[in-house]
Motif scaffolding. Sequence first.
Motif, PDB file in Angstrom:
ATOM      1  N   SER A 249      -6.594   4.902   5.248  1.00  0.00           N
ATOM      2  CA  SER A 249      -6.333   3.800   6.180  1.00  0.00           C
ATOM      3  C   SER A 249      -5.099   4.079   7.045  1.00  0.00           C
ATOM      4  CB  SER A 249      -6.129   2.498   5.399  1.00  0.00           C
ATOM      5  OG  SER A 249      -5.642   1.489   6.239  1.00  0.00           O
ATOM      6  N   GLU A 250      -5.163   3.663   8.296  1.00  0.00           N
ATOM      7  CA  GLU A 250      -4.016   3.803   9.203  1.00  0.00           C
ATOM      8  C   GLU A 250      -2.880   2.873   8.813  1.00  0.00           C
ATOM      9  OE1 GLU A 250      -5.293   3.242  13.176  1.00  0.00           O
ATOM     10  OE2 GLU A 250      -6.581   5.019  13.213  1.00  0.00           O
ATOM     11  N   THR A 251      -3.186   1.809   8.069  1.00  0.00           N
ATOM     12  CA  THR A 251      -2.151   0.861   7.661  1.00  0.00           C
ATOM     13  C   THR A 251      -1.519   1.252   6.327  1.00  0.00           C
ATOM     14  OG1 THR A 251      -3.771  -0.546   6.536  1.00  0.00           O
ATOM     15  CG2 THR A 251      -3.298  -1.033   8.851  1.00  0.00           C
ATOM     16  N   GLY A 252      -2.021   2.328   5.699  1.00  0.00           N
ATOM     17  CA  GLY A 252      -1.502   2.739   4.408  1.00  0.00           C
ATOM     18  C   GLY A 252      -0.273   3.624   4.533  1.00  0.00           C
ATOM     19  N   VAL A 253       0.350   3.867   3.396  1.00  0.00           N
ATOM     20  CA  VAL A 253       1.543   4.709   3.328  1.00  0.00           C
ATOM     21  C   VAL A 253       1.322   5.773   2.260  1.00  0.00           C
ATOM     22  CG1 VAL A 253       4.011   4.798   2.831  1.00  0.00           C
ATOM     23  CG2 VAL A 253       3.059   2.845   4.066  1.00  0.00           C
ATOM     24  N   SER A 254       1.623   7.019   2.609  1.00  0.00           N
ATOM     25  CA  SER A 254       1.488   8.139   1.686  1.00  0.00           C
ATOM     26  C   SER A 254       2.867   8.577   1.223  1.00  0.00           C
ATOM     27  CB  SER A 254       0.773   9.292   2.402  1.00  0.00           C
ATOM     28  OG  SER A 254       0.819  10.462   1.621  1.00  0.00           O
ATOM     29  N   LEU A 255       3.094   8.503  -0.095  1.00  0.00           N
ATOM     30  CA  LEU A 255       4.393   8.894  -0.654  1.00  0.00           C
ATOM     31  C   LEU A 255       4.192  10.000  -1.704  1.00  0.00           C
ATOM     32  CD1 LEU A 255       6.553   5.680  -1.188  1.00  0.00           C
ATOM     33  CD2 LEU A 255       7.189   7.739   0.062  1.00  0.00           C
ATOM     34  N   PRO A 256       4.488  11.259  -1.356  1.00  0.00           N
ATOM     35  CA  PRO A 256       4.326  12.361  -2.310  1.00  0.00           C
ATOM     36  C   PRO A 256       5.496  12.456  -3.285  1.00  0.00           C
ATOM     37  CG  PRO A 256       5.012  13.217  -0.184  1.00  0.00           C
ATOM     38  CD  PRO A 256       4.863  11.725  -0.010  1.00  0.00           C
ATOM     39  N   MET A 257       5.617  11.443  -4.136  1.00  0.00           N
ATOM     40  CA  MET A 257       6.720  11.346  -5.081  1.00  0.00           C
ATOM     41  C   MET A 257       6.199  10.907  -6.442  1.00  0.00           C
ATOM     42  SD  MET A 257       9.387   9.237  -2.619  1.00  0.00           S
ATOM     43  CE  MET A 257      10.754   9.317  -3.785  1.00  0.00           C
ATOM     44  N   GLY A 258       7.030  11.068  -7.462  1.00  0.00           N
ATOM     45  CA  GLY A 258       6.713  10.511  -8.762  1.00  0.00           C
ATOM     46  C   GLY A 258       6.838   8.994  -8.739  1.00  0.00           C
ATOM     47  N   ALA A 259       6.191   8.337  -9.680  1.00  0.00           N
ATOM     48  CA  ALA A 259       6.144   6.870  -9.684  1.00  0.00           C
ATOM     49  C   ALA A 259       7.532   6.242  -9.739  1.00  0.00           C
ATOM     50  CB  ALA A 259       5.292   6.388 -10.855  1.00  0.00           C
ATOM     51  N   LYS A 260       8.351   6.662 -10.697  1.00  0.00           N
ATOM     52  CA  LYS A 260       9.665   6.029 -10.866  1.00  0.00           C
ATOM     53  C   LYS A 260      10.554   6.253  -9.658  1.00  0.00           C
ATOM     54  CE  LYS A 260      12.921   7.760 -13.489  1.00  0.00           C
ATOM     55  NZ  LYS A 260      13.754   8.181 -14.655  1.00  0.00           N
ATOM     56  N   ASP A 261      10.636   7.481  -9.179  1.00  0.00           N
ATOM     57  CA  ASP A 261      11.512   7.779  -8.048  1.00  0.00           C
ATOM     58  C   ASP A 261      11.102   7.008  -6.803  1.00  0.00           C
ATOM     59  OD1 ASP A 261      12.979   9.494  -9.592  1.00  0.00           O
ATOM     60  OD2 ASP A 261      12.033  11.324  -8.825  1.00  0.00           O
ATOM     61  N   ALA A 262       9.803   6.908  -6.564  1.00  0.00           N
ATOM     62  CA  ALA A 262       9.323   6.187  -5.387  1.00  0.00           C
ATOM     63  C   ALA A 262       9.652   4.701  -5.490  1.00  0.00           C
ATOM     64  CB  ALA A 262       7.827   6.386  -5.222  1.00  0.00           C
ATOM     65  N   LEU A 263       9.447   4.123  -6.654  1.00  0.00           N
ATOM     66  CA  LEU A 263       9.707   2.689  -6.822  1.00  0.00           C
ATOM     67  C   LEU A 263      11.201   2.382  -6.712  1.00  0.00           C
ATOM     68  CD1 LEU A 263       7.181   1.936  -9.699  1.00  0.00           C
ATOM     69  CD2 LEU A 263       7.027   1.145  -7.326  1.00  0.00           C
ATOM     70  N   VAL A 264      12.030   3.245  -7.262  1.00  0.00           N
ATOM     71  CA  VAL A 264      13.478   3.050  -7.144  1.00  0.00           C
ATOM     72  C   VAL A 264      13.887   3.084  -5.671  1.00  0.00           C
ATOM     73  CG1 VAL A 264      15.726   4.124  -7.592  1.00  0.00           C
ATOM     74  CG2 VAL A 264      14.057   3.916  -9.453  1.00  0.00           C
ATOM     75  N   ALA A 265      13.335   4.029  -4.923  1.00  0.00           N
ATOM     76  CA  ALA A 265      13.682   4.159  -3.496  1.00  0.00           C
ATOM     77  C   ALA A 265      13.212   2.959  -2.701  1.00  0.00           C
ATOM     78  CB  ALA A 265      13.055   5.440  -2.942  1.00  0.00           C
ATOM     79  N   ILE A 266      12.023   2.466  -2.981  1.00  0.00           N
ATOM     80  CA  ILE A 266      11.505   1.284  -2.272  1.00  0.00           C
ATOM     81  C   ILE A 266      12.345   0.052  -2.618  1.00  0.00           C
ATOM     82  CG2 ILE A 266       9.546  -0.312  -2.133  1.00  0.00           C
ATOM     83  CD1 ILE A 266       7.713   2.143  -2.573  1.00  0.00           C
ATOM     84  N   TRP A 267      12.669  -0.099  -3.883  1.00  0.00           N
ATOM     85  CA  TRP A 267      13.416  -1.278  -4.336  1.00  0.00           C
ATOM     86  C   TRP A 267      14.786  -1.366  -3.677  1.00  0.00           C
ATOM     87  CZ3 TRP A 267      12.586  -5.819  -5.977  1.00  0.00           C
ATOM     88  CH2 TRP A 267      13.548  -6.564  -6.651  1.00  0.00           C
ATOM     89  N   LYS A 268      15.398  -0.233  -3.367  1.00  0.00           N
ATOM     90  CA  LYS A 268      16.710  -0.232  -2.714  1.00  0.00           C
ATOM     91  C   LYS A 268      16.642  -0.873  -1.327  1.00  0.00           C
ATOM     92  CE  LYS A 268      18.688   3.776  -5.100  1.00  0.00           C
ATOM     93  NZ  LYS A 268      19.131   5.195  -4.959  1.00  0.00           N
TER      94      LYS A 268
END
Length: 270
Positions: A249-268
């Motif tokens: 989807s064009e509205t989606g986001v692709s994050l090539p990261m591990g689960a924890k690291d990605a969630l920590v970065a988003i939460w910040k």
Amino acid sequence: MYEQEIAQAAALIKNADALLITAGAGMGVDSGLPDFRGNEGFWKAYPALAASRVEFSSIANPHAFLADPKQAWGFYGHRLALYRKTVPHEGFQILRDIAARMRLGCFVITSNVDGQFQKAGFDASRILEIHGSIHHLQCMDPCRETVWPADYLTPKIDEEKCEWTGQLPTCLHCGCLARPNVLMFDDWHWQPLRHDLQRGNWRVWSDLPKKMVVIELGAGIDIPSIRRTSEAQRVPVIRINPRHPEVRSETGVSLPMGAKDALVAIWKLL
């Protein structure tokens, strides 16, 4: 790294009224759980099965309980004990915190049988385990559709042989061999009672959101059930996967990261 994608993910979350969490095996890696990616990854976790060249699809199969029940229960008993002592990583709490900000909270759909979302404090009535749960048992026969908790089991495993020691688990009703209530390969006797109840809860909840967002974590492509579930919602998907992060989807986001690291970065950014 990936600052733009992380910012896009945070923006989608801020605009949502509900969160669907979809998770595959990669979600548990940061908690120290093995990721059975191919036979080499599986055999690294279970050297006794590597020595006899037993493949994952062979041991995670109801036929294994007929051919060698001690070995089959050695594998599943070891996993049961492992999941019981595993502490969910901080990404689970971040997901709960994200959901707490949304009007309708969250629902979880996972292919994992480890029970980590329940252990992390997610509402059990808002979890759909599409492959069942190792924390529940059923009759091998099966003599009836009943499913019961495995809380009373104390696995004792000879890890060098990958064998269950002592009396094998039996059906509470007929006394025949019991097995985990897990959907295995070539499994025609899995009892979907819990799954059907969970799916009913999902159908009710899924009609409520107006602006749902999906956060998908560690879902593989070999068995793409979770990825298809994410895409079937026709809402923005934040796909977090270090190896296969692509989104259609064009509205989606692709994050090539591990689960924890990605969630920590988003939460910040929230």
